[in-house]
Design an enzyme around this catalytic site. Structure first.
Site, short mmCIF file in Angstrom:
data_model
loop_
_atom_site.label_atom_id
_atom_site.label_comp_id
_atom_site.label_asym_id
_atom_site.label_seq_id
_atom_site.Cartn_x
_atom_site.Cartn_y
_atom_site.Cartn_z
N CYS A 18 -14.25 37.52 68.81
CA CYS A 18 -13.89 37.51 70.23
C CYS A 18 -15.04 37.92 71.15
CB CYS A 18 -12.63 38.32 70.51
SG CYS A 18 -12.56 39.90 69.70
N TYR A 19 -16.05 38.58 70.59
CA TYR A 19 -17.23 38.96 71.39
C TYR A 19 -18.49 38.42 70.71
CZ TYR A 19 -13.98 42.25 73.57
OH TYR A 19 -12.91 42.82 74.22
#
Ligand code: SF4
Ligand code: SF4
Lengths: 384, 138
Positions: free
Chosen positions: A129-130
């Site tokens: 997600c990052y």
């Protein structure tokens, strides 16, 4: 009780409130006595301005595209703590720049407040997600989402003064201490100091609205090292370090005049903070406390040449003597220096008074009182 | 000859054997100068340093300096000045306690007063001011 906080707030709305600064209240009681002063005055404003190392800001930077989980965060080469979710960090005032030892977190805070552009470097490991792994950009205070100042320990209720009996000059957070009792430095703003005017925390508690760095802030909790069970003297005052406050407020609303970076030679970086607290005159006892002057307020002078947590006490001293420019030690006149600004403490008390008169500041009832039974425990280092 | 009165801050440096020479006596007696010793560091083994403020007629002052130089004393004029930046200063007064010459005092409004004439340029305040409000300027 002669008046409640609710009644005082009503008087503020109706332009009927009587507010005096700590010095004005002192003068009035000298002239009219406690009883009469208590019947006339609704609020007394206090102030303090000085080095408060235990300070810092929570910053939320916003997300990049693609997002980055900021684990290491540096602002103008000063490390902040990044493990608070993905784009929040806490910048401690005493953190030092890797490039310039005289520049640190406190100076970044002052620069942000001055509208300067700050270099932000961040990196993370990269996750689903990052995915982004690092960034290097410039930010300003306006650009970022939040800048919440949260200071775990401010407004020390009295502090010990410092001297040095040894043969060598010492560099401390109390300033330079010259050899052989060459000087005495003290830290508290005496009769201006908030916690010396409400020493039993009768009106100052969790939720108390305060003047914080030029804006409105709040007492969030008792501060770290809150040593409230310290014995009191005949004036109800602790002699030496006692209570402390944890404070919270919006950095974006603050004024750089009351938030300044500092560098103490040989010690490091600290933040100089300005705080003001209005004290409601709820009864005559409160007025009595509020009328105490520098001659009634005492601290101890400790010898910093002994590098131990329990340093020997040289003598007890009043703030009047400290403020005179000299104190006597072993029959000699020793010059004094202050790490706090009494000029700014007075200014803060005066500005706060004005804010109340202009209905820009109303008093708040504490949500919870501060604990009165706390002691400060040492840390014993044991081998397993 | 000029009778203009001038004032100079000087640093004299001399070798140990000259430490015995009554310099100020000669400056006063022979050249009619007003001598104010601001700082003195004279140890028997090391080089001596003397910081003086000298006031007198221009011509006499010049001859006084030549007299010093002819006695192998190095004379440097001290034209540096301490600058106090009021915008940076927060009027704490930490510098007050370390200024041995009392050039720094807190006034009745709790504000710092810098009395330039009393400053001997020791530089301690420059180092200890947490706001870096002092600068030494040439
Ligand atoms: S120490 Fe620095 S900031 Fe404090 S009064 Fe002196 S010049 Fe001003
Ligand atoms: S340099 Fe600073 S400390 Fe030294 S005499 Fe001048 S004002 Fe005082």
């Amino acid at each position: 009780m002669i008046r409640t906080i609710e009644e005082i707030n009503e008087k503020i709305s109706k332009d009927e409130v009587v507010v005096l600064t700590a010095k004005e209240a002192y003068d009035l009681v000298k002239e009219e006595g406690v009883k009469k002063a208590a019947s006339q005055v609704d609020i007394v404003t206090t102030g303090t301005f000085g080095a408060m190392c235990s300070s810092g800001v929570f910053l939320n930077f916003g997300h990049t595209e693609p997002p980055l989980k900021m684990e290491t965060v540096k602002l103008n080469s000063v490390s902040a703590y990044g493990y608070i979710a993905a784009v929040d960090a806490y910048l401690g005032a005493t953190a030092r720049s890797s490039e310039n030892p005289e520049y640190g977190g406190a100076h970044v805070i002052e620069d942000l407040l001055s509208g300067k552009r700050i270099r932000l470097e961040a990196s993370g490991t990269g996750t689903d997600c990052y995915p982004k792994k690092d960034l290097d950009t410039k930010i300003t205070l306006d650009q970022i989402n939040e800048a919440i100042m949260f200071n775990p320990r401010n407004c020390y209720q009295n502090y010990a003064a410092a001297t040095n009996s040894s043969d060598t000059r010492l560099y401390t957070y109390m300033g330079a201490l010259l050899p052989k009792y060459g000087n005495v430095n003290y830290a508290t703003c005496g009769m201006w100091s908030p916690l010396l005017k409400d020493p039993e925390y009768r009106t100052i508690g969790i939720g108390t609205r305060i003047f914080f760095g030029g804006s409105i802030g709040y007492v969030a909790w008792h501060g770290t090292q809150h040593n409230s069970s310290k014995p009191r003297d005949e004036n109800n005052l602790p002699i030496g370090p006692a209570g402390t406050l944890a404070l919270i407020g919006n950095l974006k609303a603050m004024n750089k005049r009351y938030v300044r970076g500092a560098y103490f030679e040989g010690y490091g970086v600290s933040l100089m903070m300005g705080v003001g607290i209005p004290i409601p005159v709820i009864d005559e006892d409160m007025m009595q406390q509020l009328s105490l002057g520098n001659e009634d307020i005492k601290t101890v002078i400790v010898d910093y040449s002994v590098a131990s947590r329990s340093r020997p006490i040289v003598r007890e001293v009043s703030y009047q003597e400290l403020r005179s420019g000299f104190v006597e030690i072993h029959g000699r006149k020793v010059p004094t220096g202050s790490t706090s600004s009494w000029a700014l403490a007075r200014e803060i008390a005066t500005v706060l008074k004005q804010m109340i008169l202009e209905k820009r500041f109303f008093l708040s009832e504490p949500v919870e009182p501060l604990p009165k039974d706390r002691i400060v425990k040492p840390l014993e280092v044991r081998r397993r | 000859m000029s009778t203009e009165i001038v004032k100079k801050k000087l640093i004299l440096s001399f070798s140990p054997e000259l430490a015995e020479l009554p310099i100020t006596y000669h400056l006063v007696k022979d050249f009619d100068l007003v001598v104010n010793i601001l700082r003195a560091q004279i140890s028997p083994e090391k080089e001596g340093r003397l910081m003086l403020e000298i006031e007198g007629e221009k011509g006499k002052l010049e001859r006084g300096i030549s007299y010093l130089q002819s006695n192998k004393i190095r004379v440097d004029s001290l034209e540096k000045e301490l600058f106090h930046d009021k915008d940076l200063c927060v009027n704490c007064g930490l510098c007050v306690g370390v200024c041995a010459s009392r050039a720094l005092v807190l006034d009745e409004n709790d504000e710092l007063k810098f009395i330039k004439e009393k400053c001997v340029m020791c530089g301690i305040c420059v180092k200890i001011c947490p706001r870096r409000a002092f600068k030494i300027e040439l």
